[in-house]
Write a protein that holds these residues in place. Structure first.
Motif, PDB file in Angstrom:
ATOM      1  N   GLU A  38       1.025  -1.172   0.113  1.00 22.40           N
ATOM      2  CA  GLU A  38       0.071   0.101   0.101  1.00 22.40           C
ATOM      3  C   GLU A  38       1.148   1.478   0.099  1.00 22.40           C
ATOM      4  OE1 GLU A  38      -3.563   0.414  -0.247  1.00 22.40           O
ATOM      5  OE2 GLU A  38      -3.853  -1.346   0.219  1.00 22.40           O
ATOM      6  N   GLU A  39       2.508   1.235   0.581  1.00 20.81           N
ATOM      7  CA  GLU A  39       2.232   2.516   0.943  1.00 20.81           C
ATOM      8  C   GLU A  39       3.592   2.848  -0.647  1.00 20.81           C
ATOM      9  OE1 GLU A  39       3.113  -0.376   4.605  1.00 20.81           O
ATOM     10  OE2 GLU A  39       3.183  -0.512   2.256  1.00 20.81           O
ATOM     11  N   SER A  40       3.283   2.252  -1.549  1.00 20.93           N
ATOM     12  CA  SER A  40       4.045   2.581  -2.837  1.00 20.93           C
ATOM     13  C   SER A  40       3.488   3.088  -4.203  1.00 20.93           C
ATOM     14  CB  SER A  40       4.785   0.918  -3.471  1.00 20.93           C
ATOM     15  OG  SER A  40       6.044  -0.158  -2.916  1.00 20.93           O
ATOM     16  N   ASP A  41       4.264   3.830  -4.029  1.00 22.07           N
ATOM     17  CA  ASP A  41       3.688   5.372  -4.744  1.00 22.07           C
ATOM     18  C   ASP A  41       3.444   5.125  -6.207  1.00 22.07           C
ATOM     19  OD1 ASP A  41       3.975   7.916  -6.541  1.00 22.07           O
ATOM     20  OD2 ASP A  41       2.494   8.877  -4.800  1.00 22.07           O
ATOM     21  N   PRO A  42       2.457   4.527  -7.068  1.00 19.54           N
ATOM     22  CA  PRO A  42       2.557   4.589  -8.052  1.00 19.54           C
ATOM     23  C   PRO A  42       3.627   5.242  -9.340  1.00 19.54           C
ATOM     24  CG  PRO A  42      -0.052   5.069  -7.616  1.00 19.54           C
ATOM     25  CD  PRO A  42       1.295   5.769  -6.302  1.00 19.54           C
ATOM     26  N   ASP A  43       3.697   6.204  -8.673  1.00 21.09           N
ATOM     27  CA  ASP A  43       5.204   6.793  -9.255  1.00 21.09           C
ATOM     28  C   ASP A  43       6.214   6.572  -9.629  1.00 21.09           C
ATOM     29  OD1 ASP A  43       3.036   8.628 -10.940  1.00 21.09           O
ATOM     30  OD2 ASP A  43       4.027  10.329  -9.335  1.00 21.09           O
ATOM     31  N   ASP A  44       6.803   5.977  -7.885  1.00 19.22           N
ATOM     32  CA  ASP A  44       7.861   5.161  -7.900  1.00 19.22           C
ATOM     33  C   ASP A  44       7.912   3.974  -8.746  1.00 19.22           C
ATOM     34  OD1 ASP A  44       8.184   7.499  -6.380  1.00 19.22           O
ATOM     35  OD2 ASP A  44       7.473   6.349  -4.327  1.00 19.22           O
ATOM     36  N   LYS A  45       6.902   2.959  -8.677  1.00 17.82           N
ATOM     37  CA  LYS A  45       6.825   2.220  -9.106  1.00 17.82           C
ATOM     38  C   LYS A  45       6.663   2.069 -11.036  1.00 17.82           C
ATOM     39  CE  LYS A  45       3.337   0.270  -6.270  1.00 17.82           C
ATOM     40  NZ  LYS A  45       1.549  -0.696  -5.831  1.00 17.82           N
ATOM     41  N   LEU A  46       6.012   3.303 -11.365  1.00 19.81           N
ATOM     42  CA  LEU A  46       6.494   3.674 -12.686  1.00 19.81           C
ATOM     43  C   LEU A  46       8.361   3.857 -13.138  1.00 19.81           C
ATOM     44  CD1 LEU A  46       6.250   3.972 -15.561  1.00 19.81           C
ATOM     45  CD2 LEU A  46       5.760   6.524 -15.355  1.00 19.81           C
ATOM     46  N   GLY A  47       8.681   4.638 -11.694  1.00 15.51           N
ATOM     47  CA  GLY A  47       9.811   5.050 -11.853  1.00 15.51           C
ATOM     48  C   GLY A  47      10.877   3.426 -11.485  1.00 15.51           C
ATOM     49  N   VAL A  48      10.781   2.392 -11.551  1.00 15.82           N
ATOM     50  CA  VAL A  48      11.756   0.948 -11.373  1.00 15.82           C
ATOM     51  C   VAL A  48      11.788   0.767 -12.805  1.00 15.82           C
ATOM     52  CG1 VAL A  48      11.571  -0.851 -10.749  1.00 15.82           C
ATOM     53  CG2 VAL A  48      11.187   1.311  -8.309  1.00 15.82           C
ATOM     54  N   PHE A  49      10.355   1.348 -13.737  1.00 18.80           N
ATOM     55  CA  PHE A  49      10.853   0.164 -14.844  1.00 18.80           C
ATOM     56  C   PHE A  49      11.367   1.620 -15.975  1.00 18.80           C
ATOM     57  CE2 PHE A  49       7.594  -2.136 -12.716  1.00 18.80           C
ATOM     58  CZ  PHE A  49       8.066  -3.016 -13.113  1.00 18.80           C
ATOM     59  N   CYS A  50      10.920   3.100 -15.886  1.00 17.16           N
ATOM     60  CA  CYS A  50      11.329   3.452 -17.165  1.00 17.16           C
ATOM     61  C   CYS A  50      11.775   5.115 -16.576  1.00 17.16           C
ATOM     62  CB  CYS A  50      10.333   3.195 -18.005  1.00 17.16           C
ATOM     63  SG  CYS A  50       8.907   4.583 -17.783  1.00 17.16           S
ATOM     64  N   THR A  51      12.454   6.043 -17.164  1.00 18.40           N
ATOM     65  CA  THR A  51      12.877   7.175 -17.107  1.00 18.40           C
ATOM     66  C   THR A  51      11.413   7.979 -16.856  1.00 18.40           C
ATOM     67  OG1 THR A  51      13.463   7.539 -19.471  1.00 18.40           O
ATOM     68  CG2 THR A  51      14.939   6.732 -17.787  1.00 18.40           C
ATOM     69  N   ALA A  52      11.506   9.165 -16.289  1.00 22.79           N
ATOM     70  CA  ALA A  52      10.721  10.010 -16.776  1.00 22.79           C
ATOM     71  C   ALA A  52      10.742  11.516 -16.623  1.00 22.79           C
ATOM     72  CB  ALA A  52       9.522  10.294 -16.049  1.00 22.79           C
ATOM     73  N   PRO A  53      11.188  12.837 -17.249  1.00 24.04           N
ATOM     74  CA  PRO A  53      11.668  14.058 -17.123  1.00 24.04           C
ATOM     75  C   PRO A  53      10.996  15.029 -15.959  1.00 24.04           C
ATOM     76  CG  PRO A  53      10.212  14.691 -18.106  1.00 24.04           C
ATOM     77  CD  PRO A  53      10.153  12.915 -18.166  1.00 24.04           C
ATOM     78  N   GLN A  54      12.099  15.377 -15.331  1.00 30.60           N
ATOM     79  CA  GLN A  54      12.119  16.116 -14.098  1.00 30.60           C
ATOM     80  C   GLN A  54      11.137  17.233 -14.173  1.00 30.60           C
ATOM     81  OE1 GLN A  54      12.521  15.575 -10.682  1.00 30.60           O
ATOM     82  NE2 GLN A  54      12.831  13.537 -11.343  1.00 30.60           N
ATOM     83  N   ILE A  55      11.465  18.653 -15.388  1.00 29.98           N
ATOM     84  CA  ILE A  55      10.777  18.929 -16.236  1.00 29.98           C
ATOM     85  C   ILE A  55      10.383  18.900 -17.586  1.00 29.98           C
ATOM     86  CG2 ILE A  55      10.711  21.668 -16.779  1.00 29.98           C
ATOM     87  CD1 ILE A  55      12.578  22.409 -14.650  1.00 29.98           C
ATOM     88  N   PRO A  56       8.997  18.560 -17.549  1.00 33.95           N
ATOM     89  CA  PRO A  56       8.336  17.848 -18.709  1.00 33.95           C
ATOM     90  C   PRO A  56       8.889  19.286 -20.396  1.00 33.95           C
ATOM     91  CG  PRO A  56       7.139  17.090 -17.330  1.00 33.95           C
ATOM     92  CD  PRO A  56       8.029  18.074 -16.911  1.00 33.95           C
ATOM     93  N   ARG A  57       9.501  19.120 -21.215  1.00 30.35           N
ATOM     94  CA  ARG A  57       9.972  20.012 -22.213  1.00 30.35           C
ATOM     95  C   ARG A  57      10.434  18.849 -23.299  1.00 30.35           C
ATOM     96  NH1 ARG A  57      12.929  26.019 -22.634  1.00 30.35           N
ATOM     97  NH2 ARG A  57      12.229  26.212 -24.631  1.00 30.35           N
ATOM     98  N   THR A  58       9.557  18.927 -24.346  1.00 33.56           N
ATOM     99  CA  THR A  58      10.304  18.189 -25.523  1.00 33.56           C
ATOM    100  C   THR A  58      11.213  18.209 -25.903  1.00 33.56           C
ATOM    101  OG1 THR A  58       7.354  17.441 -25.500  1.00 33.56           O
ATOM    102  CG2 THR A  58       9.650  16.798 -27.557  1.00 33.56           C
ATOM    103  N   SER A  59      11.610  20.002 -26.149  1.00 32.61           N
ATOM    104  CA  SER A  59      13.156  20.307 -26.934  1.00 32.61           C
ATOM    105  C   SER A  59      14.202  19.715 -26.347  1.00 32.61           C
ATOM    106  CB  SER A  59      13.353  21.357 -27.607  1.00 32.61           C
ATOM    107  OG  SER A  59      12.967  22.370 -26.487  1.00 32.61           O
ATOM    108  N   SER A  60      14.245  19.882 -24.647  1.00 30.54           N
ATOM    109  CA  SER A  60      14.846  20.076 -23.494  1.00 30.54           C
ATOM    110  C   SER A  60      15.215  18.513 -23.719  1.00 30.54           C
ATOM    111  CB  SER A  60      14.651  20.717 -22.727  1.00 30.54           C
ATOM    112  OG  SER A  60      14.488  22.083 -22.642  1.00 30.54           O
ATOM    113  N   ASN A  61      14.332  17.915 -23.138  1.00 31.29           N
ATOM    114  CA  ASN A  61      14.199  16.240 -22.783  1.00 31.29           C
ATOM    115  C   ASN A  61      14.785  15.922 -23.071  1.00 31.29           C
ATOM    116  OD1 ASN A  61      11.358  16.697 -21.591  1.00 31.29           O
ATOM    117  ND2 ASN A  61      12.904  16.845 -20.851  1.00 31.29           N
ATOM    118  N   LEU A  62      14.728  15.800 -25.155  1.00 27.42           N
ATOM    119  CA  LEU A  62      14.974  15.266 -26.575  1.00 27.42           C
ATOM    120  C   LEU A  62      16.499  15.905 -26.451  1.00 27.42           C
ATOM    121  CD1 LEU A  62      14.511  13.669 -29.023  1.00 27.42           C
ATOM    122  CD2 LEU A  62      14.622  15.606 -30.260  1.00 27.42           C
TER     123      LEU A  62
END
Length: 240
Positions: free
Chosen positions: A116-140
């Motif tokens: 129950e304590e495990s956050d869904p965002d943390d669960k996803l973060g185990v598998f794949c990456t995500a940007p701290q600031i979503p901005r397509t050009s910068s992230n790419l």
């Protein structure tokens, strides 16, 4: 070809993702012994995961990464002949191995994923990456730059008398993670991000969120572009 490339590459990539996703799980999921270990633990863990994966896949040349495979081809390496066929074999093995490794990680941490304590965002973060600031050009661009450094330096290793083998690549990954990993989580490997994201989508993880497929193309396209640019420049600079 099956035994010489596909199986070693699959096993090496599976090892990479099992240990790499595993260290993230240990740090971010609730009720683990490593919970709260911080980004440095993750960065070092990924470097050691690369170290192990390269040794496991030595028979195939240990690409473990479509960006490395495509970068080598862009640099003029024909992979020993039958280049197009071998590229497809490498890419297939890397993707299947990444899915397998991520699935094994989930099995090892299944109780923590379901807690129950495990956050869904943390669960996803185990598998794949995500940007701290979503901005397509910068992230790419961040993924292009990080992967360019990875592939260019790997090719440069091949021109040195010793190169230090797997240790050199592991330390390089640690350096990239510590220096360039902040904005996007440094996928720098299309299989490393896409395979586990597929696993997250398919696995019966309790209380999981969506797999953020709207972002998924960036850690695929960015590393491919960065790897190919690194190969072309390495060839032009006579590193290849």
């Amino acid at each position: 070809m099956l035994t010489g490339i596909f199986l070693p590459e699959l096993m090496g990539t599976a090892t990479l993702l099992l240990l790499g996703c595993g260290v993230v799980a240990n740090v971010v999921l609730a009720r683990t012994n490593g919970h709260g270990g911080g980004p440095l633990m993750i960065t070092i863990g990924w470097g050691l995961a690369v170290f192990a994966g390269v040794y496991v896949a030595y028979q195939s040349g240990a690409h473990l990464n479509p960006a490395v495979t495509l970068g080598l081809v862009a640099s003029g390496d024909d992979l020993g002949g039958d280049t197009a066929v071998k590229v497809l074999v490498y890419l297939a093995a890397q993707l299947v191995g990444a899915i397998l490794g991520a699935t094994l990680c989930w099995l090892a941490y299944r109780d923590q994923f379901d807690a129950e304590e495990s956050d869904p965002d943390d669960k996803l973060g185990v598998f794949c990456t995500a940007p701290q600031i979503p901005r397509t050009s910068s992230n790419l661009l961040t993924e292009v730059i990080g992967t360019f450094v990875l592939v260019f330096v790997i090719i440069a290793f091949g021109k040195t008398p010793s190169g230090l083998g797997p240790l050199a690549v592991a330390l390089l990954v640690v350096a990239i993670g510590a220096s360039l990993g902040g904005p996007t989580g440094y996928a720098i490997n299309p299989a490393r991000d896409l395979g586990p994201r597929i696993a997250h989508t398919l696995l019966p993880i309790r209380r999981k969120r969506d797999s953020n497929w709207s972002y998924a193309w960036i850690p695929v396209v960015g590393p491919v572009v960065g790897g190919i640019l690194a190969g072309l420049l390495a060839a032009a600079a006579n590193y290849a």
